[in-house]
Design a protein around this motif. Structure first.
Motif, mmCIF file in Angstrom:
data_model
loop_
_atom_site.group_PDB
_atom_site.id
_atom_site.type_symbol
_atom_site.label_atom_id
_atom_site.label_comp_id
_atom_site.label_asym_id
_atom_site.label_seq_id
_atom_site.Cartn_x
_atom_site.Cartn_y
_atom_site.Cartn_z
ATOM 1 N N SER A 358 0.647 -1.163 -0.053
ATOM 2 C CA SER A 358 -0.024 -0.006 0.113
ATOM 3 C C SER A 358 1.018 1.179 -0.034
ATOM 4 C CB SER A 358 -0.912 -0.040 1.222
ATOM 5 O OG SER A 358 -1.600 -1.059 1.209
ATOM 6 N N SER A 359 2.272 1.379 0.508
ATOM 7 C CA SER A 359 3.084 2.444 0.561
ATOM 8 C C SER A 359 3.396 2.819 -0.892
ATOM 9 C CB SER A 359 4.259 2.067 1.272
ATOM 10 O OG SER A 359 3.769 1.512 2.584
ATOM 11 N N SER A 403 -2.733 6.607 1.209
ATOM 12 C CA SER A 403 -2.037 5.445 2.188
ATOM 13 C C SER A 403 -3.342 5.146 2.924
ATOM 14 C CB SER A 403 -1.172 5.978 2.903
ATOM 15 O OG SER A 403 -1.625 6.832 3.943
ATOM 16 N N LEU A 404 -4.054 6.080 3.404
ATOM 17 C CA LEU A 404 -5.312 5.528 3.970
ATOM 18 C C LEU A 404 -6.289 4.719 3.001
ATOM 19 C CD1 LEU A 404 -7.006 6.158 6.569
ATOM 20 C CD2 LEU A 404 -7.998 8.027 5.685
ATOM 21 N N SER A 408 -7.221 0.729 3.543
ATOM 22 C CA SER A 408 -8.426 0.426 3.991
ATOM 23 C C SER A 408 -8.718 -0.689 2.722
ATOM 24 C CB SER A 408 -9.202 1.724 3.813
ATOM 25 O OG SER A 408 -8.879 2.417 4.994
ATOM 26 N N LEU A 409 -8.669 -0.493 1.557
ATOM 27 C CA LEU A 409 -9.416 -1.354 0.697
ATOM 28 C C LEU A 409 -8.507 -2.876 0.814
ATOM 29 C CD1 LEU A 409 -9.511 1.126 -2.569
ATOM 30 C CD2 LEU A 409 -11.140 0.002 -1.169
ATOM 31 N N THR A 410 -7.280 -2.929 0.896
ATOM 32 C CA THR A 410 -6.647 -3.937 1.407
ATOM 33 C C THR A 410 -7.264 -4.789 2.341
ATOM 34 O OG1 THR A 410 -4.895 -3.230 2.821
ATOM 35 C CG2 THR A 410 -4.371 -3.507 0.363
ATOM 36 N N VAL A 437 -3.364 0.258 11.815
ATOM 37 C CA VAL A 437 -2.200 0.496 12.801
ATOM 38 C C VAL A 437 -0.959 0.414 12.048
ATOM 39 C CG1 VAL A 437 -1.631 -2.005 13.393
ATOM 40 C CG2 VAL A 437 -1.446 -0.081 14.877
ATOM 41 N N TYR A 438 -0.959 -0.054 10.773
ATOM 42 C CA TYR A 438 0.201 0.255 9.912
ATOM 43 C C TYR A 438 0.697 1.673 9.347
ATOM 44 C CZ TYR A 438 2.165 -4.509 10.329
ATOM 45 O OH TYR A 438 2.588 -5.822 10.992
ATOM 46 N N LEU A 439 -0.431 2.280 9.457
ATOM 47 C CA LEU A 439 -0.272 3.482 8.970
ATOM 48 C C LEU A 439 0.859 4.464 9.421
ATOM 49 C CD1 LEU A 439 -4.118 4.622 8.086
ATOM 50 C CD2 LEU A 439 -2.407 4.437 6.683
#
Lengths: 533, 304
Positions: A358-359, A403-404, A408-410, A437-439
């Motif tokens: 996601s990053s 990123s959010l 979220s989608l994953t 929590v990985y954000l």
């Protein structure tokens, strides 16, 4: 006829020269990955029991939709596994290479005015298209033969000469089919972007038709070229005729493309171009709106991709525990702890990987500011009533939002597909909070890029290196028994794994503070430095 | 009133000195021409004026504010057209014009439409399909459609055809008539001559000549074409005479303006049959400096 192809051979040599690095690298990578996968599978699943357990996890709609219908599942040999799990995606890699190759040498060159130069020389009208398709044809043939012989040379019992050659032929023909499709769109659309876009749309629709068809409606699969390829039951029953038919259809498409090319004016497209907007909509009229608009298509594609990625992990969750028991490598990789099922362990690892993937779009988004600066387009904005804080702030904000959304989608994809494939199901909030929590870790990478943009813009690759490093230490750290401090440098290793442990506020807060520190320093630097030309 | 004042502006890129003590002044209601060969530092100067680059030394004041610190406030009253207009491929020209005028602040819809018509621009096309000239038109429409007090134009006409160049010149003169100021960097010297009240010539990061067109003409040479009864001798040895050429008894040469009086006396002593004089143009002046610099860099045997 002779006059239309004059100069084809010289042009072909010229194209080979232009692609002398690109094509060999692709060929080598593709053949190596195929052979290495076959070898890895035959080492991992050396017994027929282990292969049958694997086959069981493959029998669910999500897997079928993703990989295609499995053939030979009741006798799941290494060959059948390769055909089931690798053929489709290898074929897709081939199509992407072919689409880009053909678009590059046809419409892109035409758009840049290079074809005009070549046409002004004593060359045939169709020479360029002939040369391009010949190049694509030979590249595909070469890959097909190398892959076929390479697979056969591994000496795996279930991979015989006929099957491996059919495997090679299947991916080669798929590639050529899409080369000819792209050649058609190069005549229809008047720019390279459209050519590539339409061709990828055909690829996407083919994949989708096949996915839906493979789950229920056979006829829909047969409307998709990818469906034809898979119906050859490679390395199981080895049917050649679907591949031969696909090849004949490619030749017909190729002839059509040549006819279209010979009939149109240079520089023109056969599709009418509709006029664009005369005035801008209000949503475009700010640095943020502009960034969003420029990245819209990419971000939407990534969003769909991230959902599908989450879903594809979710779809394998059913029966996973029973599979893990059999698999030594995964046990090593997941380093089992007491009290938590291997599925939870697996999910925990997936979470960190999904966060890292996601990053990527978030990083691409913020790096766009540097790309714009190098192209000299930042001057347009900064010479207006736009402050540097506002410009950098817009890029930062868009990246944070990206990123959010991606994280979220994953999580939602994972939860949706996981729920369908598992008996007990997953709790949405458990999965979602474990992902969210990985954000702060994702933001740390974004913050680092902001810092680099502000202080040392030439090193914008630092963000990618850091992400790549994180991926290696977190993903392989346990397996290769890296020392702890190595993964300590990556932010992703500090995030509490909420599915198997309690929330720890300290590391998350420290990451937050670092993000703030990086971002503030980056903003200060950006306000002080010259904008590059 | 002074709109723009640059004082001893110096810019280093690493060890390279791109600008070396630039002084420049643009007054209200004036068109200031900024000319010089490629790589002399025109665009670097302009980017410093816009607060996109930071001057290593010296100061720039525009509307009495600091060009670096108060960039945003200054830009509200500035319209800028870069020389190399690079636009976003998948936006239309109309969208870009709206974006630019909106980001500057004040939008005049009527003017936008009129300018699009005058420049014969199709605003519904994507920027990727525009030629260089059309991209410049987009930037010019966006600039002139906004109510700016200072126009900074960096070689804005290099891709325009002669008709469109004429439209551009009208736009500049209209802005001037409305009391606005213009800083025009250009390669097209006839354009500068026609439009500009004052001119600055930059070479290798230094302003080597600055002043009104009349003042500059005074500094330069007059072209003379002369035929005399008796053959004129010793012309080449005289101070202030340059580029002597003889063709069928007719001499053509250049004279430094301050030597003109002395020269005419000298010529008349040979009995004048024919005398034509042409005013010095900007090109002569420019070429004089430019060629001087070329000889300098080639070996330094030039003796001026």
């Amino acid at each position: 006829m002779r006059s239309t192809r004059k100069g084809t051979a010289i042009l072909l040599r010229f194209l080979v020269k232009r692609d002398r690095v690109r094509i060999p690298v692709f060929v080598l990578a593709l053949v190596l990955i195929t052979c290495m996968t076959a070898m890895a599978l035959s080492n991992l699943y050396s017994t027929s029991e282990s292969r049958q357990i694997m086959a069981e996890t493959m029998v669910n709609p999500a897997m079928t939709a993703m990989l295609g219908k499995g053939y030979g599942l009741d006798n799941y040999t290494i060959g059948a596994m390769m055909a089931h799990q690798m053929l489709l995606f290898t074929a897709i890699a081939m199509t992407i290479m072919n689409i880009l190759l053909v678009a590059r040498h046809t419409r892109a060159d035409e758009e840049e005015g290079r074809i005009e130069l070549i046409r002004s020389l004593p060359t045939g009208r169709l020479a360029n298209l002939y040369a391009t398709l010949t190049l694509a044809g030979f590249t595909n043939l070469f890959i097909g033969i190398l892959t076929g012989l390479g697979l056969f040379s591994l000496g795996i019992e279930s991979i015989n000469l006929e099957g491996s050659l059919l495997y090679g032929t299947a991916i080669g023909v798929t590639g050529f089919f899409f080369a000819t499709i792209t050649a058609i769109f190069a005549q229809l659309s008047e720019n390279a972007r459209g050519t590539i876009g339409f061709s990828f749309t055909v690829l996407g629709v083919s994949y989708l038709l096949r996915a839906i068809g493979d789950i229920g409606n056979e006829a829909m699969s047969m409307a998709s070229p990818l469906g034809w390829i898979l119906s050859s039951e490679v390395l199981v029953t080895n049917k050649w005729w679907p591949i031969i038919i696909t090849f004949i259809v490619s030749l017909l498409i190729m002839i059509t493309a040549c006819v279209l090319y010979s009939r149109r004016d240079l520089g023109a497209g056969l599709l009418p171009t509709r006029p664009g907007k005369r005035t801008a909509s209000a949503s475009l009229l700010s640095p943020f709106g502009l960034s969003l608009r420029l990245q819209r298509t990419g971000l939407i594609s990534w969003a769909i991709g991230m959902f599908l990625l989450g879903a594809s992990y979710g779809s394998v969750l059913g029966d996973l525990d029973s599979f893990f028991v059999e698999n030594d490598m995964f046990q090593q990789l997941l380093n089992p702890e007491n009290g938590h099922s291997l599925t939870e362990q697996f999910l925990t690892m997936i979470m960190s990987i999904l966060a890292m993937i996601s990053s990527i779009p978030a990083l691409m988004s913020v790096n766009k500011l540097i790309a714009e600066e190098k192209k000299g387009r930042i001057d347009h904005l900064l010479s207006k009533k736009v402050s540097r804080n506002r410009l950098l702030g817009s890029a930062f904000l868009l990246s944070i939002i990206t990123s959010l959304i991606m994280v979220s989608l994953t999580a939602i994809g994972l939860w949706t597909a996981g729920n369908m494939s598992m008996e007990n199901g997953l709790d949405l909030w458990n999965v979602y909070s474990a992902a969210l929590v990985y954000l702060p870790a994702v933001w740390l990478v974004i913050g680092l890029v902001i810092l680099v943009i502000g202080i040392f813009p030439r090193a914008s690759i630092v963000g990618w290196i850091y992400l790549m490093y994180s991926f290696i230490v977190v993903y392989l750290g346990n397996l290769l028994e890296f020392p702890k401090w190595l993964s300590g440098i990556s932010p992703y290793g500090h995030i509490p794994e909420l599915l198997i442990e309690e929330m720890r506020y300290l590391p998350v807060s420290i990451l937050f503070l670092l993000v703030i520190l990086f971002v503030i320093t980056g903003f200060i630097g950006y306000n002080k430095r010259d904008i590059q030309a | 009133m002074t709109i723009l004042k640059a004082n001893n502006v110096t810019k280093y890129f690493g060890k390279f000195t791109a600008l070396d003590g630039i002084d420049m002044q643009v007054n209200e209601g004036e068109v200031f021409g900024f000319i010089g060969p490629n790589g002399a530092g025109k665009s670097t100067t302009i980017r410093i004026l816009l607060g996109i680059l930071k001057a290593s030394e010296g100061s720039v004041k525009i509307f009495g504010k600091d060009a670096w610190k108060d960039a945003v406030a200054i830009h509200e009253r500035i319209a800028y057209v870069p020389g190399d207009v690079n636009l976003w491929a998948n936006l239309t020209g109309g969208e870009v014009i709206d974006l630019f005028t909106k980001l500057r602040g004040k939008v005049d819809k009527g003017r936008r439409e009129k300018l699009i018509e005058r420049f014969e621009l199709d605003p519904t096309k994507k920027c990727r399909t525009y030629s260089k000239g059309n991209r410049q038109k987009v930037a010019l429409v966006a600039a002139f459609a906004s109510k700016a007090d200072l126009y900074i134009l960096d070689e804005p006409t290099s891709g325009l055809d002669p008709l469109m160049e004429r439209v551009f010149q009208e736009c500049v003169l209209e802005a001037k008539d409305a009391g606005k100021s213009v800083l025009l960097s250009s390669h097209i010297l006839s354009e500068v001559e026609r439009l500009c009240d004052r001119v600055g010539i930059i070479r290798q990061g230094k302003i080597i000549e600055t002043g009104s067109m009349a003042e500059l003409r005074h500094l330069t040479r007059t072209n003379l074409i002369v035929q005399t009864k008796q053959p004129m001798s010793g012309l080449g040895q005289m101070a202030g005479v340059h580029d002597v050429e003889e063709k069928e008894g007719v001499l053509s040469f250049q004279v430094d303006s301050e030597k003109l009086d002395e020269m005419i006396r000298y010529i008349s002593s040979f009995g004048i049959l024919k005398l034509e004089s042409a005013p010095p143009n900007l090109e002569d002046l420019f070429m004089r400096h430019y060629e001087g610099s070329r000889v300098d860099t080639e070996g330094g045997n030039h003796n001026a």
